[in-house]
Write a protein that holds these residues in place. Sequence first.
Motif, mmCIF file in Angstrom:
data_model
loop_
_atom_site.group_PDB
_atom_site.id
_atom_site.type_symbol
_atom_site.label_atom_id
_atom_site.label_comp_id
_atom_site.label_asym_id
_atom_site.label_seq_id
_atom_site.Cartn_x
_atom_site.Cartn_y
_atom_site.Cartn_z
ATOM 1 N N MET A 114 1.977 52.821 -13.368
ATOM 2 C CA MET A 114 1.576 52.166 -12.122
ATOM 3 C C MET A 114 2.563 51.065 -11.770
ATOM 4 O O MET A 114 3.231 50.514 -12.643
ATOM 5 C CB MET A 114 0.169 51.582 -12.263
ATOM 6 C CG MET A 114 -0.922 52.634 -12.332
ATOM 7 S SD MET A 114 -2.575 51.903 -12.260
ATOM 8 C CE MET A 114 -2.572 51.015 -13.838
ATOM 9 N N GLN A 115 2.608 50.736 -10.492
ATOM 10 C CA GLN A 115 3.510 49.697 -9.999
ATOM 11 C C GLN A 115 2.687 48.642 -9.260
ATOM 12 O O GLN A 115 1.901 48.951 -8.366
ATOM 13 C CB GLN A 115 4.541 50.308 -9.051
ATOM 14 C CG GLN A 115 5.515 49.308 -8.455
ATOM 15 C CD GLN A 115 6.545 49.984 -7.582
ATOM 16 O OE1 GLN A 115 6.962 51.113 -7.857
ATOM 17 N NE2 GLN A 115 6.965 49.324 -6.515
ATOM 18 N N LEU A 116 2.874 47.380 -9.653
ATOM 19 C CA LEU A 116 2.139 46.289 -9.029
ATOM 20 C C LEU A 116 2.645 46.072 -7.604
ATOM 21 O O LEU A 116 3.837 45.915 -7.368
ATOM 22 C CB LEU A 116 2.300 45.004 -9.844
ATOM 23 C CG LEU A 116 1.563 43.766 -9.317
ATOM 24 C CD1 LEU A 116 0.061 43.986 -9.346
ATOM 25 C CD2 LEU A 116 1.949 42.531 -10.133
ATOM 26 N N VAL A 117 1.709 46.060 -6.640
ATOM 27 C CA VAL A 117 2.056 45.897 -5.235
ATOM 28 C C VAL A 117 1.752 44.485 -4.754
ATOM 29 O O VAL A 117 2.541 43.866 -4.045
ATOM 30 C CB VAL A 117 1.302 46.921 -4.371
ATOM 31 C CG1 VAL A 117 1.560 46.678 -2.888
ATOM 32 C CG2 VAL A 117 1.698 48.333 -4.759
ATOM 33 N N GLN A 118 0.589 43.956 -5.117
ATOM 34 C CA GLN A 118 0.181 42.630 -4.674
ATOM 35 C C GLN A 118 -0.749 42.026 -5.711
ATOM 36 O O GLN A 118 -1.519 42.738 -6.368
ATOM 37 C CB GLN A 118 -0.532 42.708 -3.310
ATOM 38 C CG GLN A 118 -0.850 41.355 -2.691
ATOM 39 C CD GLN A 118 -1.550 41.484 -1.340
ATOM 40 O OE1 GLN A 118 -1.776 42.581 -0.838
ATOM 41 N NE2 GLN A 118 -1.899 40.358 -0.738
ATOM 42 N N GLU A 119 -0.683 40.710 -5.857
ATOM 43 C CA GLU A 119 -1.546 39.987 -6.790
ATOM 44 C C GLU A 119 -1.939 38.649 -6.182
ATOM 45 O O GLU A 119 -1.132 37.988 -5.533
ATOM 46 C CB GLU A 119 -0.833 39.761 -8.132
ATOM 47 C CG GLU A 119 -1.654 38.977 -9.147
ATOM 48 C CD GLU A 119 -0.886 38.721 -10.447
ATOM 49 O OE1 GLU A 119 -1.283 39.262 -11.490
ATOM 50 O OE2 GLU A 119 0.124 37.989 -10.373
ATOM 51 N N GLN A 120 -3.194 38.267 -6.373
ATOM 52 C CA GLN A 120 -3.645 36.968 -5.893
ATOM 53 C C GLN A 120 -4.717 36.438 -6.839
ATOM 54 O O GLN A 120 -5.642 37.157 -7.232
ATOM 55 C CB GLN A 120 -4.193 37.045 -4.471
ATOM 56 C CG GLN A 120 -4.499 35.681 -3.880
ATOM 57 C CD GLN A 120 -4.463 35.697 -2.373
ATOM 58 O OE1 GLN A 120 -3.954 36.624 -1.748
ATOM 59 N NE2 GLN A 120 -4.988 34.648 -1.767
ATOM 60 N N LYS A 121 -4.569 35.159 -7.188
ATOM 61 C CA LYS A 121 -5.508 34.515 -8.104
ATOM 62 C C LYS A 121 -6.463 33.625 -7.330
ATOM 63 O O LYS A 121 -6.081 32.920 -6.408
ATOM 64 C CB LYS A 121 -4.754 33.698 -9.149
ATOM 65 C CG LYS A 121 -3.886 34.534 -10.082
ATOM 66 C CD LYS A 121 -3.210 33.676 -11.139
ATOM 67 C CE LYS A 121 -2.377 34.533 -12.078
ATOM 68 N NZ LYS A 121 -1.704 33.722 -13.128
ATOM 69 N N GLY A 122 -7.726 33.670 -7.730
ATOM 70 C CA GLY A 122 -8.749 32.808 -7.169
ATOM 71 C C GLY A 122 -9.444 32.046 -8.279
ATOM 72 O O GLY A 122 -8.978 32.028 -9.428
#
Length: 254
Positions: free
Chosen positions: A1-9
């Motif tokens: 798999m390839q990481l496209v977007q990441e966001q931390k909350g």
Amino acid sequence: MQLVQEQKGNGLTLRIHALTHVTRFSHGSDGLNESREMDGRFTVEAELHGSGVLIEPGAFQYSVGQVQAAVEQQQQGGFLRRAIATAGTGESAFATRFTGQGKVWTEPTRRHFIIAESTGDAGDDMILDDRAFYLAQDTMQLGVHTHNTVSGALSGNGLRQPKLTGRGIFVVESPVPVSEVEVIELNGRDSVIVDGDMILMYSASLRVELRPLVRGVRNAMRSGEGLVFVISGTGTVFLTPTHRNVSVASTGLT
């Protein structure tokens, strides 16, 4: 798999992954190498570390760790895409809530995902397309918004759409990749006239009117256009103007 977007909350990390497949193998100085390409499918990973997520029914694939699942009733009149029929009757709907410590993965799909964040301020509430909601932090609430300005245009109850409120991060399902989403900021003076199929989401503070593109039956027939949405006020509109065409990004083809 390839990481496209990441966001931390707060207590939650969301990641969008593109699924890949091997196209060829080769031998190098460091051993056997492989070349991979995206196959057009995407999945969402929710890493829980103290918070929880609400997921559209049927989207769950698997979880790892100390994760608990429960079916929860949303606020009165709330609904998810697969329970849209209940919205017209004013009944409540259900969502699957995951909490604990671990990771939750969703089913792969050929539609695209976009991670967004809401501050929880009154002007940050979002109205979503019926097909757009996918996942939200459990600090947020999914309800229903009725457009009184279009009452009678579609039914006696007016037009109803999902409304997302509260503070947290969330994921919407899009027919096009994020690079093809057009973001329009309205300053209170201008307006947007658009085919409803092109609307992904918009600020709940905006005013919406549903009317013919041109006045008069004869003119409407000549234009070939039906009803359009007229959006005005102060806020943000997210459009998907390319979604009627099959793009390279959508298919994974070159």
